[in-house]
Scaffold this active site. Structure first.
Site: not given
Length: 449
Positions: A348, A334, A323
């Site tokens: 998650k 990214d 998470s």
């Protein structure tokens, strides 16, 4: 922090206000009105009221407006048609209703469970400030560490001290959890420990409990070949995690670290806002996370030119990095700010809001789905590392039995991170990368993973 204010429906608020005027109102509205008010007040204080309050929170906030194809209104009728002889019966009914949603993260907590959750995410405990373990050789409770600025450290408790008794109660064969319950208590209250120390007679030590900030960030500077590597391990995203991370990075900057390893292995997550603040310490530009709510509306957050370092960075993850850990990892990956090394993360990608109910119990409700800056949905998939290094079972056992080896050359994933840094095969932060992201609203302070 999590949403924790007690909330009441308009009917409940009206009844609370109306209770004060009941006596004066009798002559105006008559006995029937009085009976109605009394019945309503009895409902307000009954287990059934908690059931209805929990239903209302889910009805208002749950991310899936179709409630997993369940007739949620019919669920309410069923819940309120029953008579509950105890709060435990009501709690069971709530849990059974929530199971129909098919979402393990939307869950009910009894008062003790809710208190444990809020203590964990607050990053604070009330006690004396020690970490302890059951020594495998001596079978005695032994101090591992006295926490910084704690009553224990100020009183001179040292690593290796044996805790022989707590307020006169012998600890022989006592479990660590049971000892922790005895040691913790209200700040300002006294406690006496009987301690054993090598080379000394046993002695009693009186302390006063205090509220202590739990360390969730640990850091050290390592000389790895010709590189000065700042190693930072983040255990969870508590309310104090961001400020502790900030102190760690600044300390390592002062010590002239020229590369970093950020260890998120085993980190189960925590507060959304903490992950955002920490991401901004490593990123000057680029998106961090996008959340999509029940209505399909999205909110995005991005870096804001507040990075504390632009030195090369490797992030360590494993199957227990979940998470909030995945939000941070996804943002760094990214944006090509870090090389990710280790195992596939947990997967998650759901956000919960946590509510306290009227009797001190609590409810965590999934309210949004999140995506990485590139729009990747990692739910049930996880994040694939740039360099996959899975530990063998013998390696896992070795690190588990000797935690001092974690973050050393005897730790295969850390060793690979150092090889990446030494080989120059690392990511650099993008320069003036444009982003169309919009800041996430302050509501992020109320969200937890």
């Amino acid at each position: 922090m999590n949403q924790s204010a007690k909330s009441y429906s308009p009917l409940q608020v009206a009844l609370i206000g109306g209770a004060i005027a009941t006596t004066a109102a009798v002559s105006v509205f008559g006995p029937a009105w009085t009976r109605c008010v009394r019945a309503a007040l009895a409902f307000q204080d009954s287990p059934k009221a908690i059931v209805d309050q929990a239903w209302q929170v889910v009805n208002r906030e749950y991310v899936d407006g179709k409630f997993n194809q369940q007739d949620w209104q019919a669920t309410r009728q069923s819940l309120l048609s029953k008579d509950y002889t105890s709060r435990e019966e009501a709690y069971t009914a709530i849990r059974e209703a929530l199971q129909k949603l098919g979402d393990p993260y939307t869950r009910f907590m009894d008062p003790k469970q809710y208190e444990a959750l809020t203590n964990q995410t607050s990053g604070e405990v009330s006690g004396i400030g020690i970490r302890m373990e059951l020594n495998e050789k001596t079978k005695r409770l032994t101090v591992v560490e006295a926490i910084e600025n704690s009553p224990a450290l100020k009183a001179g408790i040292k690593a290796g001290d044996e805790i022989l008794a707590i307020d006169g109660k012998p600890t022989l064969k006592m479990k660590v959890d049971d000892a922790s319950k005895l040691i913790r208590g209200k700040a300002g209250t006294p406690i006496t420990l009987r301690l054993g120390r090598t080379g000394q007679n046993t002695f009693n030590l009186k302390l006063t409990r205090a509220t202590i900030e739990v360390p969730t960030v640990r850091h050290t500077l390592k000389q790895e070949g010709n590189r000065r590597v700042g190693y930072i391990r983040l255990r969870e995203f508590s309310a104090h995690a961001a400020e502790q991370m900030q102190r760690a990075i600044r300390d390592l900057n002062t010590k002239k670290a020229d590369a970093y390893v950020l260890d998120l292995r085993g980190n189960p997550g925590g507060l959304l806002q903490a992950s955002i603040e920490i991401a901004r310490m490593w990123l000057d530009n680029g998106g961090i996370v996008k959340t999509v709510n029940r209505q399909g509306g999205s909110e995005e957050t991005k870096a804001n030119r507040t990075a504390l370092t632009n030195r090369p960075l490797v992030v360590l993850v494993d199957g227990n990095s979940a998470s909030a850990s995945e939000i941070l990892t996804g943002a760094l990956k990214d944006n090509r700010r870090a090389v990710v090394v280790g195992g596939q993360t947990f997967g998650k990608a759901l956000v919960q809001s946590v509510h306290e109910l009227a009797d001190g119990s609590g409810l965590a409700v999934t309210i949004a789905h999140y995506y990485t800056p590139k729009g990747t949905d990692i739910n049930h998939k996880g994040i694939a590392p740039d360099i996959k290094v899975d530990l063998t079972e013998p390696q896992e056992r070795q690190l588990a039995s000797n935690p001092d080896l974690i973050g050393t050359r005897s730790d295969p994933q850390y060793a690979r991170a150092i090889a990446v840094l030494s080989g120059g095969n690392f990511a650099q932060p993008p320069v003036n990368r444009p982003s169309s992201s919009l800041p996430l609203s302050d509501r992020a302070n109320d969200l937890k993973f």
